[in-house]
Scaffold this motif. Structure first.
Motif, PDB file in Angstrom:
ATOM      1  N   ASP A   1       0.984  -1.313  -0.364  1.00  0.00           N
ATOM      2  CA  ASP A   1       0.293   0.149   0.184  1.00  0.00           C
ATOM      3  C   ASP A   1       0.689   1.032  -0.001  1.00  0.00           C
TER       4      ASP A   1
ATOM      5  N   LYS B   1      -0.024   4.154  -0.242  1.00  0.00           N
ATOM      6  CA  LYS B   1      -1.096   5.353   0.084  1.00  0.00           C
ATOM      7  C   LYS B   1      -1.392   5.524  -0.904  1.00  0.00           C
TER       8      LYS B   1
ATOM      9  N   SER C   1      -1.572   4.805  -4.086  1.00  0.00           N
ATOM     10  CA  SER C   1      -1.706   3.596  -4.939  1.00  0.00           C
ATOM     11  C   SER C   1      -1.568   2.163  -4.444  1.00  0.00           C
ATOM     12  N   PHE C   2      -1.179   1.311  -5.102  1.00  0.00           N
ATOM     13  CA  PHE C   2      -1.437  -0.087  -4.753  1.00  0.00           C
ATOM     14  C   PHE C   2      -0.091  -0.594  -5.767  1.00  0.00           C
TER      15      PHE C   2
ATOM     16  N   ARG D   1      -7.221   2.535  -6.237  1.00  0.00           N
ATOM     17  CA  ARG D   1      -7.564   2.230  -5.146  1.00  0.00           C
ATOM     18  C   ARG D   1      -8.695   2.065  -4.489  1.00  0.00           C
TER      19      ARG D   1
ATOM     20  N   PHE E   1      -5.152  -6.838   0.740  1.00  0.00           N
ATOM     21  CA  PHE E   1      -4.678  -5.405   0.598  1.00  0.00           C
ATOM     22  C   PHE E   1      -6.275  -5.039  -0.520  1.00  0.00           C
TER      23      PHE E   1
ATOM     24  N   TYR F   1      -9.382  -5.141   4.497  1.00  0.00           N
ATOM     25  CA  TYR F   1      -8.370  -5.566   4.204  1.00  0.00           C
ATOM     26  C   TYR F   1      -7.408  -5.226   5.324  1.00  0.00           C
TER      27      TYR F   1
ATOM     28  N   ARG G   1      -4.201  -2.471   4.386  1.00  0.00           N
ATOM     29  CA  ARG G   1      -4.817  -1.391   3.762  1.00  0.00           C
ATOM     30  C   ARG G   1      -3.614  -0.170   4.861  1.00  0.00           C
ATOM     31  N   LYS G   2      -3.077   1.035   4.360  1.00  0.00           N
ATOM     32  CA  LYS G   2      -3.135   2.178   5.129  1.00  0.00           C
ATOM     33  C   LYS G   2      -4.396   2.465   6.207  1.00  0.00           C
TER      34      LYS G   2
ATOM     35  N   TYR H   1      -6.845   0.823   7.225  1.00  0.00           N
ATOM     36  CA  TYR H   1      -8.007   0.394   7.581  1.00  0.00           C
ATOM     37  C   TYR H   1      -8.082   0.248   9.072  1.00  0.00           C
TER      38      TYR H   1
END
Length: 159
Positions: free
Chosen positions: A63, A65, A67-68, A92, A118, A140, A143-144, A146
């Motif tokens: 992650d 932030k 994009s992945f 995202r 993710f 997920y 993920r930042k 989450y």
């Protein structure tokens, strides 16, 4: 082959889908590939005699932030060379990329883990279900953004 030679060969064969080679000090060189090209690039890297990347060592999600990123570590048993590929997924809300499971069977569990942690969707995966979390888990965990739930099925989630 070194990273530059691999990049030049892929770029000549696949064109604009091979975006750039990044070579920085203290970081393993990597090639940025478009999501639309990753399956074709994987087949070329596995099958072409000068490459023969027969082993996908690892696939991981990141992650970033905004994009992945899906990162592939490949190795050729015959030629003893390695390369790292990165695919940036800027959507995202619907991070989707073609599955490489039919190219390297080791991708099966790796893609499931990236999906589970993710929410990255590997289009064409034969069994894209959670592998670490319960099947009915919401969200997920890596993920930042989450938010860890306080309870699961009425039980307090320990921290």
């Amino acid at each position: 082959m070194n990273a530059k030679e691999i990049f030049d060969s892929l770029k000549a064969e696949l064109g604009d889908g091979i975006i750039e080679l990044v070579e920085e000090q203290h970081v393993e060189p990597f090639i940025v590939v478009s999501a639309d090209t990753i399956l074709e690039a994987s087949l070329v890297l596995r099958d072409e005699p000068q490459f023969l990347f027969d082993y996908m060592v690892n696939l991981s999600g990141v992650d970033a932030k905004d994009s992945f990123v899906v990162v592939y570590h490949l190795y050729s048993m015959k030629h003893k060379h390695r390369i790292v590929l990165k695919v940036i997924l800027s959507d995202r809300e619907n991070p989707t990329i073609p599955s490489v499971e039919r190219v390297w069977k080791t991708a099966n569990w790796h893609e499931r883990e990236a999906f589970d942690m993710f929410g990255i969707i590997f289009d064409g995966h034969p069994n894209l279900i959670r592998i670490l979390s319960p099947y009915d888990w919401e969200g997920y965990p890596l993920r930042k953004d989450y938010k860890t739930p306080e309870t699961y099925k009425g039980l307090k989630v320990p921290y």
